[in-house]
Design an enzyme around this catalytic site. Structure first.
Site, PDB file in Angstrom:
ATOM      1  N   GLU A 131      -9.820   2.556  -5.193  1.00 21.46           N
ATOM      2  CA  GLU A 131      -9.415   3.919  -4.870  1.00 21.46           C
ATOM      3  C   GLU A 131      -8.236   4.434  -5.700  1.00 21.46           C
ATOM      4  O   GLU A 131      -7.382   5.141  -5.198  1.00 21.46           O
ATOM      5  CB  GLU A 131      -9.062   4.020  -3.368  1.00 21.46           C
TER       6      GLU A 131
ATOM      7  N   ASP B  37       0.844  -1.195   0.000  1.00 18.34           N
ATOM      8  CA  ASP B  37       0.000   0.000   0.000  1.00 18.34           C
ATOM      9  C   ASP B  37       0.878   1.244   0.000  1.00 18.34           C
ATOM     10  O   ASP B  37       2.112   1.127  -0.027  1.00 18.34           O
ATOM     11  CB  ASP B  37      -0.992  -0.005   1.175  1.00 18.34           C
TER      12      ASP B  37
ATOM     13  N   HIS C 253      -2.847   3.006  -4.973  1.00 21.63           N
ATOM     14  CA  HIS C 253      -2.222   2.605  -3.705  1.00 21.63           C
ATOM     15  C   HIS C 253      -0.760   2.193  -3.948  1.00 21.63           C
ATOM     16  O   HIS C 253      -0.266   1.233  -3.355  1.00 21.63           O
ATOM     17  CB  HIS C 253      -3.005   1.461  -3.045  1.00 21.63           C
TER      18      HIS C 253
HETATM   19  C1  ACM Z   1     -10.869  -0.605   0.516  1.00 25.74           C
HETATM   20  O1  ACM Z   1     -11.304  -0.519   1.672  1.00 25.74           O
HETATM   21  N1  ACM Z   1     -10.315   0.441  -0.077  1.00 25.74           N
HETATM   22  C2  ACM Z   1     -10.956  -1.843  -0.223  1.00 25.74           C
END
Ligand code: ACM
Length: 529
Positions: free
Chosen positions: A316, A180, A250
């Site tokens: 995201e 991440d 990410h």
């Molecule tokens: C997430 O909580 N962005 C999968």
């Protein structure tokens, strides 16, 4: 009045026969019947009980007999089992070794919690198992738990302890969130900077005062040997490790290590291993060197993880840098991609092709559907189950992991009770009430592989805090994904839970003590049903 033993998740059928109990002693033997596939299960059971393993049962002795019986599979599936306890002996049979392992977990829960520390001596000389007949099989094949080790790292010993507790609950998928913005945690031989640079951040927001940084560097990563060790450890417990490698967002930590792989011509581009909790604009750039990098990373990942499914994140991903990058814009125009959503889907489709060529299947968060879902892709719904309901209709396999019921980073109590942390107030009873098939038409039920609980660790620095958030809500989710709907009853679960919590005490597993009055009840081995 019938009695139900305190097993979580509750079995499909479970009958106390009223016969004399089985006496577990230091002379009890775990017998494999010479079945090589059961050696590992037998060794784990013998270790738990502090007794010995034999291939064949001594005649007239005290025996726990394990056996594989393929004839059980048509009725009980690959993970089902039967468990029979009489005064003469214990028999656990499964269509395969996984079923025998799950039978062992049920037997474990028929024994007093002290078994976890003292083996057969737990009863002070007379450790007995009530005479019972159990027939059991899981409702769903994907009984998952996600652990985020990017926001806060856990060394291998902690991951193994975490897996041990999943196994007790018959959970069978461990989604390992290895990558991440705040840290890259898996050694990739071809790209050493992913861990020498990408695994380390300068600081972390203070847990109780997030605008303030602690100023303390945080990091860590798993070597490939450690990854193999964890995968093997999980496999011995019939848990599949699904690695999650985020594409295309990410990706700050990866791009901090190798900045040329990002959108270098987007204004303000300056990736760092992020010391804050939010989402960030960094995405992989659609250019040849980045695609080669991703292929090389996945090649090493596939060599480490035998899992059929590989999770590629996909959530995201911000589209700003692509929109602002002349290179990315030219790529979109040349490939007929109208916008960032379609470029995101292009990345996912490309990764799906790569995985399919290597005999694997892609799974990703629900955003991967926004610009069109790759044909063979499976989807994990987190924002809303509606995404999964739609994907299932379109013929995709789905896993339910909604924030509404399965995000265990959301607090269990109110914001006031939890010291002002995320006050989503996802109670134990709410988790228990979840049904992964709600809203899915019967024709598509088979597309729902199961469900999964998430432990995002922005606010969980230690494993102890992770456990406190996980349990007992993950125990409730275990019953959601294993037990038939007709067997579910929250009040009954709540009573059975007391014995499981006592077991957690012996195992040193932390949990959040339920606030209700039932928590004050004694821990009966069996209660009136
Ligand atoms: C997430 O909580 N962005 C999968």
């Amino acid at each position: 009045m019938s009695q139900t033993p305190s097993i979580i998740p509750i079995p499909v059928s479970c009958r106390l026969t009223g016969g004399a109990p089985f006496a577990l002693t230091g002379q009890t033997v775990v017998a494999t019947g010479g079945e090589a596939a059961l050696r590992g299960v037998a060794a784990q059971l013998a270790k738990l009980l502090a007794v010995t393993v034999a291939e064949t049962a001594p005649a007239g002795g005290s025996v726990i007999a394990l056996g594989i019986d393929p004839a059980l599979t048509p009725k009980l599936g690959g993970e089902g089992y039967t468990l029979s306890v009489t005064a003469k002996g214990v028999t656990i049979r499964g269509g395969g070794a996984a079923g025998v392992f799950y039978g062992m977990q049920s037997l474990r829960q028929l024994l007093p919690p002290d078994i976890e520390r003292f083996g057969w001596r737990a009863g002070g000389g007379a450790t007995t198992v009530a005479a019972v007949e159990i027939e059991d099989r899981p409702r769903f094949g994907w009984r998952g738990s996600l652990l985020d080790v990017s926001r806060h790292f856990s060394p291998v010993a902690e991951v193994k302890k975490y897996l041990d507790t999943l196994a007790l609950h018959k959970l069978n998928v461990f989604q390992w969130h290895l990558v991440d913005d705040q840290g890259w945690r898996i050694e990739i031989k071809k790209y050493p900077k992913l861990t020498s640079v990408g695994a380390w951040r300068a600081a972390t927001p203070k847990v109780d005062n997030e605008p303030v940084s602690d100023g303390i560097p945080h990091g860590g990563f798993y070597t490939q040997d450690e990854i193999r060790d964890v995968v093997a450890y999980a496999a011995e417990r019939f848990i599949t490790v699904v690695p999650e490698i985020e594409v295309p967002g990410h990706s700050s930590a990866a791009l901090a290590a190798y900045p040329h792989l990002g959108n270098t011509d987007a204004p303000g581009y300056a990736p760092v291993v992020q010391p804050r909790w939010t989402i960030f604009p960094e995405t992989y750039a659609p250019k040849p060197e980045t695609l080669e990098f991703l292929d090389n990373v996945f090649t090493e990942v596939l060599a480490l993880f035998p899992s059929k499914f590989i999770h590629v994140g996909g959530d995201e991903a911000m589209k700003e840098q692509w929109e602002a990058s002349p290179t990315a814009r030219a790529f979109m125009a040349a490939n007929g991609l109208k916008n960032g959503h379609e470029l995101q889907s292009w990345f996912i489709r490309r990764t799906e092709n790569f995985l399919a060529k290597h005999g694997r299947r892609l799974i990703g968060w629900d955003e991967i559907q926004e610009g069109g879902l790759a044909p063979g892709a499976a989807m994990m719904a987190w924002r809303d189950v509606k995404w999964a309901i739609e994907a299932a209709r379109l013929g995709h396999d789905v896993v339910m992991a909604p924030t509404s019921h399965t995000y265990f980073d959301y607090t269990e109590g109110t914001a006031e009770e939890e010291g002002g942390q995320i006050g989503a107030h996802t109670t134990l009873e709410k988790v228990y009430s979840f049904d992964p098939l709600t809203g899915v038409e019967p024709a598509y039920h088979a597309r729902v592989l199961g469900a999964q609980g998430q432990l995002w660790r922005e606010r969980m620095p230690s494993l102890s805090v992770v456990e406190r958030r996980a349990y007992p809500r993950l125990s409730a989710l275990a019953e959601v994904v294993w037990s038939p709907v007709a067997r579910k009853d929250f009040a009954d679960f709540r009573t059975r839970l007391n014995l499981l919590l006592a077991r957690f005490d012996r195992l040193g597993v932390n949990y959040r003590r339920p606030r209700d009055s039932a928590a004050l009840a004694p821990n009966p081995m069996a209660h009136q049903a």
